[in-house]
Scaffold this active site. Structure first.
Site, mmCIF file in Angstrom:
data_model
loop_
_atom_site.group_PDB
_atom_site.id
_atom_site.type_symbol
_atom_site.label_atom_id
_atom_site.label_comp_id
_atom_site.label_asym_id
_atom_site.label_seq_id
_atom_site.Cartn_x
_atom_site.Cartn_y
_atom_site.Cartn_z
ATOM 1 N N SER A 1 48.426 6.435 -37.284
ATOM 2 C CA SER A 1 49.811 6.372 -38.432
ATOM 3 C C SER A 1 50.333 4.552 -38.273
ATOM 4 C CB SER A 1 51.013 7.491 -37.424
ATOM 5 O OG SER A 1 50.546 8.210 -36.788
ATOM 6 N N ASP B 1 51.136 0.846 -30.512
ATOM 7 C CA ASP B 1 50.081 1.044 -31.772
ATOM 8 C C ASP B 1 50.179 -0.342 -33.023
ATOM 9 O OD1 ASP B 1 49.689 3.115 -29.948
ATOM 10 O OD2 ASP B 1 49.507 4.791 -31.270
ATOM 11 N N VAL C 1 43.382 11.651 -38.837
ATOM 12 C CA VAL C 1 44.937 11.752 -38.692
ATOM 13 C C VAL C 1 45.096 12.633 -37.077
ATOM 14 C CG1 VAL C 1 47.638 12.910 -39.625
ATOM 15 C CG2 VAL C 1 45.055 11.444 -41.500
ATOM 16 N N LEU D 1 44.087 7.738 -32.181
ATOM 17 C CA LEU D 1 43.284 6.625 -32.592
ATOM 18 C C LEU D 1 44.373 6.013 -33.808
ATOM 19 C CD1 LEU D 1 39.938 7.918 -33.857
ATOM 20 C CD2 LEU D 1 40.492 6.944 -31.247
#
Ligand code: MEV
Length: 307
Positions: A95, A138, A88, A92
């Site tokens: 979320s 993302d 977390v 990377l």
């Protein structure tokens, strides 16, 4: 019980600049977050962060996913268990991966009929709710997989070279880092805007280089991108230590990936140099992970025990 997983990501180019509409190139990597869901009387969310009900402090992304699903369906209670290979707050894409995998698992559980585009769009809306400002990168890459140029949503070929991640193990808040860049930009727009635009230009130049597997030239540009990330204030001493350790031990290139401040660097290298670079990252105080990019985005892992 239904289980879905979604991948994390690394940026070859363009983090932060992509928030302002510049181009970025981002790859899904074979490190995944798995989400198991089953119907339940109450809402229960279990992860490495603890076991809670709906909780915007401990599990903000999953809590928003459940709220959104409640508004679309007759969902009342659900038990959600999260297992992740993605640390977390490490840059990377943990979320995005947990949000995408949760939406897709509930999509299957509740037969909502959401398409992959719907999943990516919903996940992006949730990132905006939690972070205040977020590009679609993302969440799109975690949903669709592959190497993708954003905002064009153009799929590029996978990189054939090893990807090494160096983790400082220092937590970094994307919301805070994105806010810091916004503040710097509002103080010095004539200085910061050209930097963001130059970062975007590197992604555009790199598109063809990725297609030609020209890793040496990609690496040169990634190193320039690293300098510009430092210039906009998202570097740190620990990140620089890992960047230089990797470069000095033979990496083609090494740069921050994601929001910066802490978190990770991404390294591209030749096969023969991989173990030397891993050792150099570890000697410099980081944790090294060897991974590869993947075409696969979010996927159903099992449905009522069937794989
Ligand atoms: C975070 O992984 C990447 C940033 O560019 C933020 C975003 O794109 O939303 C820093």
């Amino acid at each position: 019980m239904i289980t879905c997983s979604a991948p994390g990501k690394v940026y070859l180019f363009g983090e932060h600049a992509v928030v302002y509409g510049e181009s970025a190139i981002c790859c899904a990597v074979e490190l995944r977050t798995k989400v198991h869901v089953e119907k339940n009387d109450d809402v229960i969310i279990e992860s490495i962060l603890g076991t809670t009900g709906p909780d915007l402090k401990v599990h903000p992304y999953v809590t928003h996913v459940i709220e959104m699903m409640k508004s679309l369906t007759d969902l009342r209670g659900v038990r959600i268990r999260i297992e992740s290979e993605l640390p977390v707050g490490s840059g990377l894409g943990s979320s995005a991966a947990v949000t995408v995998a949760s939406i897709q698992a509930l999509n299957h559980l509740l037969s909502c009929g959401l398409s992959p585009e719907d999943v990516a769009k919903t996940a992006h809306e949730i990132e905006i709710r939690v972070q205040g400002n977020a590009s679609p990168t993302d969440t799109y890459v975690s949903t669709m997989g592959g190497v993708v140029m954003i905002p064009q949503r153009k799929r590029l070929p996978l990189l054939k070279c090893p990807i090494i991640i160096g983790n400082t193990n220092k937590f970094s808040s994307t919301k805070e880092l994105v806010g810091n860049v916004a503040k710097l930009r509002s103080e010095f727009p004539s200085v910061i805007d050209p930097i963001l635009s130059n970062i975007g230009q590197m992604s555009i130049l790199a598109e063809e280089l990725v297609s030609k597997n020209d890793y040496v030239t990609i690496g040169k540009l990634m190193n320039v991108n690293q300098g510009l990330l430092d210039a906009i204030g998202v570097g740190s001493a620990e990140l620089s230590d890992l960047v230089y350790a990797a470069r000095n031990s033979g990496a083609i290139s090494a740069k921050i990936t994601g929001a910066g401040g802490g978190g990770c660097i991404v390294v591209i290298a030749e096969d023969k140099d991989t173990m030397r670079i891993v050792k150099a990252i570890e000697d410099a105080g980081g944790e090294a992970i060897i991974t590869k990019n993947t075409e696969e985005g979010v996927r159903l892992e099992s449905f009522n025990g069937r794989r």
